[in-house]
Design a protein around this motif. Structure first.
Motif, PDB file in Angstrom:
ATOM      1  N   TYR A   1       0.800  -1.327  -0.010  1.00 25.59           N
ATOM      2  CA  TYR A   1       0.025   0.138   0.034  1.00 25.59           C
ATOM      3  C   TYR A   1       1.010   1.243   0.123  1.00 25.59           C
ATOM      4  N   PRO A   2       0.491   2.343  -0.663  1.00 26.56           N
ATOM      5  CA  PRO A   2       1.299   3.511  -0.998  1.00 26.56           C
ATOM      6  C   PRO A   2       1.208   4.341   0.415  1.00 26.56           C
ATOM      7  N   THR A   3       2.265   5.141   0.653  1.00 23.45           N
ATOM      8  CA  THR A   3       2.300   6.033   1.644  1.00 23.45           C
ATOM      9  C   THR A   3       2.091   7.509   0.948  1.00 23.45           C
ATOM     10  N   LEU A   4       0.951   8.103   1.286  1.00 19.20           N
ATOM     11  CA  LEU A   4       0.494   9.377   0.644  1.00 19.20           C
ATOM     12  C   LEU A   4       0.620  10.739   1.447  1.00 19.20           C
ATOM     13  N   SER A   5       0.968  10.468   2.734  1.00 16.59           N
ATOM     14  CA  SER A   5       1.179  11.697   3.723  1.00 16.59           C
ATOM     15  C   SER A   5       2.037  11.424   4.786  1.00 16.59           C
ATOM     16  N   TRP A   6       2.620  12.417   5.445  1.00 15.29           N
ATOM     17  CA  TRP A   6       3.454  12.347   6.452  1.00 15.29           C
ATOM     18  C   TRP A   6       2.699  11.637   7.638  1.00 15.29           C
ATOM     19  N   ALA A   7       1.589  11.685   7.481  1.00 18.59           N
ATOM     20  CA  ALA A   7       0.637  11.027   8.695  1.00 18.59           C
ATOM     21  C   ALA A   7       0.790   9.553   8.500  1.00 18.59           C
ATOM     22  N   ASP A   8       1.068   8.953   7.453  1.00 16.30           N
ATOM     23  CA  ASP A   8       1.149   7.750   7.337  1.00 16.30           C
ATOM     24  C   ASP A   8       2.544   7.050   7.986  1.00 16.30           C
TER      25      ASP A   8
ATOM     26  N   HIS B   1       0.580  13.859  17.949  1.00 17.65           N
ATOM     27  CA  HIS B   1       1.116  15.497  17.782  1.00 17.65           C
ATOM     28  C   HIS B   1       0.291  16.058  16.777  1.00 17.65           C
ATOM     29  N   LEU B   2      -0.131  15.078  15.752  1.00 13.28           N
ATOM     30  CA  LEU B   2      -1.064  15.505  14.559  1.00 13.28           C
ATOM     31  C   LEU B   2      -2.426  15.979  14.889  1.00 13.28           C
ATOM     32  N   SER B   3      -2.892  14.796  15.689  1.00 13.56           N
ATOM     33  CA  SER B   3      -4.360  14.781  16.125  1.00 13.56           C
ATOM     34  C   SER B   3      -4.814  15.770  16.970  1.00 13.56           C
ATOM     35  N   HIS B   4      -3.593  16.353  17.722  1.00 14.44           N
ATOM     36  CA  HIS B   4      -4.140  17.580  18.761  1.00 14.44           C
ATOM     37  C   HIS B   4      -3.384  18.682  18.353  1.00 14.44           C
ATOM     38  N   GLY B   5      -3.148  18.840  16.837  1.00 14.33           N
ATOM     39  CA  GLY B   5      -2.600  20.071  16.373  1.00 14.33           C
ATOM     40  C   GLY B   5      -3.587  21.051  15.359  1.00 14.33           C
ATOM     41  N   THR B   6      -3.362  21.584  14.520  1.00 16.71           N
ATOM     42  CA  THR B   6      -4.334  22.091  13.687  1.00 16.71           C
ATOM     43  C   THR B   6      -5.444  21.264  13.049  1.00 16.71           C
ATOM     44  N   PRO B   7      -6.672  21.628  12.741  1.00 14.52           N
ATOM     45  CA  PRO B   7      -7.665  21.140  12.017  1.00 14.52           C
ATOM     46  C   PRO B   7      -7.178  20.263  10.771  1.00 14.52           C
ATOM     47  N   GLU B   8      -6.399  21.097  10.095  1.00 12.67           N
ATOM     48  CA  GLU B   8      -5.833  20.413   8.954  1.00 12.67           C
ATOM     49  C   GLU B   8      -4.874  19.003   9.304  1.00 12.67           C
ATOM     50  N   GLN B   9      -4.123  19.193  10.412  1.00 11.14           N
ATOM     51  CA  GLN B   9      -3.398  18.160  10.958  1.00 11.14           C
ATOM     52  C   GLN B   9      -4.214  16.963  11.485  1.00 11.14           C
ATOM     53  N   HIS B  10      -5.148  17.380  12.009  1.00 15.28           N
ATOM     54  CA  HIS B  10      -6.119  16.173  12.518  1.00 15.28           C
ATOM     55  C   HIS B  10      -6.603  15.278  11.403  1.00 15.28           C
ATOM     56  N   ALA B  11      -7.036  16.305  10.502  1.00 14.00           N
ATOM     57  CA  ALA B  11      -7.787  15.743   9.167  1.00 14.00           C
ATOM     58  C   ALA B  11      -6.761  14.714   8.496  1.00 14.00           C
ATOM     59  N   MET B  12      -5.501  15.146   8.425  1.00 10.51           N
ATOM     60  CA  MET B  12      -4.538  14.367   7.955  1.00 10.51           C
ATOM     61  C   MET B  12      -4.239  12.881   8.537  1.00 10.51           C
ATOM     62  N   ALA B  13      -4.587  13.117   9.889  1.00  9.61           N
ATOM     63  CA  ALA B  13      -3.963  11.624  10.710  1.00  9.61           C
ATOM     64  C   ALA B  13      -5.426  10.924  10.645  1.00  9.61           C
TER      65      ALA B  13
END
Length: 315
Positions: free
Chosen positions: A113-120, A171-183
């Motif tokens: 499976y591909p890794t599409l974002s840093w959250a991966d 860190h991402l899920s408690h960051g900005t809304p964009e970071q939470h959405a990425m996670a």
């Protein structure tokens, strides 16, 4: 001892929860099963370097880059430990690699499976390495000594990798809304493939029962999958992320979480080589192996030269 006595001694060692060592007699089926399982495990570690290695140059900070580089190096080491363990069964590492490169041996479906974002990088650490820990800790008690001993260090390092992944997602899920959405988007993609890592259901797993009888495995695929779900759901709540399964709920009577049906058709397609990244993963592995041929040749030439010198000194 004749074959019957050898078999009886082998059976007694396994029944008594003792270790089988390389010089011990063992049934041919036991040896072949171990080679298949250890090789698949080793191949998975080596191929598994690719999805994360792609993100080393794109890590968001120097600290994250150093952590990810260390993790990828750990995975290379795991592969080497496991290839060494397989070689104690009388098979050469070059033969194992040839079987990987030609598709005669498999590696874990998750790495197609591909890794599409840093959250991966967080999802792989938390979910994929988390599933690996659940699957591999019991192998520390495997009946085959070299495999069991290799797993002790591997599991310690995998535990650290799992914590790294959890920390990235936290860190991402408690960051900005964009970071939470990425996670959240990343977890949505990796959840179901992580459940597939334990293999097909028990009633469709041809090798599981015999491996358990021999003490190679300690728990069935479904048992390990349930352990992983029960462990992961509370962690998701801490992260503030939702697992993408509307049927996921706690069974008050059993204390276990019920979960939805896994798409085994997708699993089988990936195993057959039709996953998103199957061809890419093998192409890169073969390319890296070919590019490194001169290093192996130089190392062998040096080893032969040293051996000749040693023989001359003895003479």
């Amino acid at each position: 001892m004749d074959d019957v006595q050898q078999q009886e001694r082998f059976d007694a060692l396994v029944a008594d929860d003792q270790r089988i060592e390389p010089r011990d007699w063992m049934p041919e089926g036991y040896r072949k099963t171990l080679i298949r399982q250890i090789a698949q495990h080793a191949h998975s570690e080596i191929i598994g370097m690719q999805p994360e290695g792609n993100w080393i140059s794109q890590a968001p900070s120097l600290r994250r880059k150093a952590i990810l580089m260390a993790k990828v190096q750990d995975e290379a080491g795991h592969g080497l430990y496991l290839y060494s363990a397989a070689e104690t069964l009388g098979i050469d590492r070059s033969e194992l690699l040839d079987m990987l490169h030609t598709g005669r041996q498999k590696y874990s479906s998750i790495f197609n499976y591909p890794t599409l974002s840093w959250a991966d990088m967080g999802s792989i650490g938390w979910l994929v390495d988390g599933a690996a820990i659940v699957n591999q800790v019991p192998i520390c008690r495997c009946s085959y000594g070299p495999y069991a001993r290799a797993m002790v260090r591997i599991c310690k390092e995998e535990s650290f990798h799992q914590r790294q992944g959890f920390e990235i997602l936290h860190h991402l899920s408690h960051g900005t809304p964009e970071q939470h959405a990425m996670a959240q988007e990343s977890v949505n993609r990796w959840w179901w493939p992580s459940l597939m890592m334990f293999g097909p259901p028990d009633d469709a797993s041809p090798n599981s029962a015999q491996s358990m009888a021999w003490g190679i495995k300690r728990h069935s695929n479904d048992e390990l999958r349930q352990r992983f779900v029960d462990m992961t759901v509370p962690q998701a709540q801490v992260l503030g992320l939702t697992l993408p399964d509307p049927e996921l709920e706690l069974d008050e009577e059993t204390g276990h979480y019920r979960f939805g049906e896994i798409d085994w058709t997708e699993f089988m397609e990936v195993i057959k080589g039709n996953g998103p990244c199957n061809a890419e993963r093998i192409e890169r592995r073969v390319g890296a192996h070919d590019d490194g041929a001169w290093v192996r040749e130089a190392a062998m030439a040096y080893a032969d030269k040293q051996a000749t010198r040693s023989q001359g000194a003895v003479a």
